[in-house]
Motif scaffolding. Structure first.
Motif, short mmCIF file in Angstrom:
data_model
loop_
_atom_site.label_atom_id
_atom_site.label_comp_id
_atom_site.label_asym_id
_atom_site.label_seq_id
_atom_site.Cartn_x
_atom_site.Cartn_y
_atom_site.Cartn_z
N PRO A 80 0.82 -1.22 0.00
CA PRO A 80 0.00 0.00 0.00
C PRO A 80 0.85 1.27 0.00
O PRO A 80 1.97 1.28 0.53
CB PRO A 80 -0.81 -0.12 1.30
N LEU A 81 0.31 2.32 -0.59
CA LEU A 81 1.04 3.58 -0.72
C LEU A 81 1.44 4.14 0.64
O LEU A 81 2.57 4.60 0.83
CB LEU A 81 0.17 4.59 -1.48
N GLU A 82 0.51 4.09 1.58
CA GLU A 82 0.80 4.63 2.92
C GLU A 82 1.94 3.88 3.57
O GLU A 82 2.84 4.47 4.20
CB GLU A 82 -0.46 4.53 3.78
N GLU A 83 1.94 2.56 3.41
CA GLU A 83 3.01 1.74 3.99
C GLU A 83 4.34 2.01 3.31
O GLU A 83 5.40 2.01 3.95
CB GLU A 83 2.64 0.26 3.88
N THR A 84 4.29 2.26 1.99
CA THR A 84 5.50 2.58 1.24
C THR A 84 6.16 3.84 1.77
O THR A 84 7.38 3.89 1.99
CB THR A 84 5.18 2.74 -0.26
N PHE A 85 5.37 4.89 1.97
CA PHE A 85 5.91 6.14 2.50
C PHE A 85 6.40 5.97 3.93
O PHE A 85 7.39 6.61 4.34
CB PHE A 85 4.87 7.26 2.42
#
Length: 366
Positions: free
Chosen positions: A48-53
């Motif tokens: 997920p994008l949030e986890e990536t950041f």
């Protein structure tokens, strides 16, 4: 029309052109950021994008699987794709301008062929016989792993560069140098073919794996690749004025006070540096260097290298990231050969150039 009105109209046209160029460059920058992010998020395991950041900002433990996937695998791969794509695109632009040929690319002087010969000598002559894949092959002959292959590729491309530079000092004609570069490529390719013919199938398979091209490199390679490309790109920016002069021909450039032979040597060295370092670490990656400059000329509607060099940098990086994302088939454990993906993206552009060369060649003679 009065002179003041003409001046005002010209200023308005220039201002509108500057606005349009700025908007396009900003759009390409946004596209680059988008594709870079997607290359981190998508893969065999979608994160997920949030986890990536969270991983990028250090908010997830180092031993977490997401951290390992992004920081050790995807981030160096994305950086290699961005800088490698930019390098090949700018190298192609330099060669198309120097030789005034819309189908010239970064490997036109035999640089890729020289790199292939160096790698072929290392893998086909010294590779372990029991290995069946490139990583196993590297462990089998054991010198310095992937660094040995990269060094062999760089030595091979540098050898061809030295020959081309020596010839360029003796010969005035660009066409002759172009033909000689192609001949050097044929000679090295024939030597590679001979080595393949007499090698074991396992070694041939390992060498073929290298020729597919890949941005899957690690931080040790990225730490060399990125600084070299940045340095070469800076020199490319500094040569925009001579490049613009070359658009009007060698005689015009010389009449403007430009030392043509010296400038040609600079362009060949920069191109060899950009294409050679990418080939050394990532293998031969086709079509990006030929296609991207034409796309930039069509998008910006200009032949001004003050615009084309940054444009090719951004567009080349974006397309390389897009190709890398497709090659890794998000949601699947399968991986496509990178060069086949870049060929599918670049070949239609080359067909477009052949069919409508007079319309999009802008400053480049067919």
């Amino acid at each position: 029309m009065k002179k003041t009105e003409k001046r005002s109209l010209n200023k308005q046209i220039q201002f509108n052109g500057l606005q349009r160029t700025t908007l396009i460059l900003f759009t390409l920058l946004i596209a680059l950021c988008l594709f870079f992010t997607l290359d981190l998020v998508l893969g065999s395991v979608n994160i997920p994008l949030e986890e990536t950041f969270s991983v990028l900002f250090g908010n997830i433990p180092l031993n977490d699987p997401s951290n390992i996937i992004i920081m050790d695998l995807r981030l160096p791969r994305a950086l290699a794709a961005a800088f490698g794509g930019a390098a090949l695109a700018v190298a192609g632009l330099l060669m198309q301008t120097l030789f005034r040929n819309p189908l010239a690319g970064p490997f036109i002087l035999g640089i890729s062929s020289g790199a292939s010969l160096g790698v072929a000598i290392v893998i086909l002559l010294f590779g372990g016989v029991s290995a069946t894949t490139l990583p196993q092959m590297l462990r089998a002959f054991g010198f310095l792993g992937s660094a040995t292959v990269a060094m062999a590729a760089f030595i091979g491309s540098s050898a061809v560069l030295m020959i081309v530079l020596f010839v360029s000092r003796k010969i005035e004609s660009n066409v002759t140098i172009l033909i000689l570069g192609l001949m050097f490529g044929y000679i090295t390719n024939s030597l590679v073919t001979i080595l393949i013919h007499f090698s074991d199938p396992e070694k041939v398979k390992a060498f073929s794996e290298w020729t597919f091209g890949t941005f899957d490199i690690r931080w040790a390679e990225v730490s060399i690749l990125v600084p070299v490309i940045i340095l070469a790109l800076i020199f490319s920016f500094l040569l925009t004025k001579p490049l613009n002069a070359l658009l009007l021909g060698e005689e015009y450039a010389t009449s403007m006070g430009m030392n043509f032979n010296r400038t040609r040597s600079y362009l060949i060295v920069i191109t060899a540096l950009l294409a050679g370092v990418v080939t050394a670490f990532c293998g031969p990656i086709t079509f990006l260097g030929v296609a991207v400059p034409h796309l930039c000329r069509g998008i910006f509607v200009t032949a001004d290298h003050r615009i084309l060099v940054p444009g090719c940098t951004l567009l080349g990086a974006s397309l390389a990231l897009f190709a890398d994302m497709i090659a890794h088939l998000p949601g699947s454990s399968l991986t496509l050969p990178l060069s086949s993906v870049t060929s599918m993206l670049g070949a239609p552009v080359i067909i477009w150039v052949i069919l409508y060369g007079n319309k999009i060649g802008r400053g480049v003679s067919v």
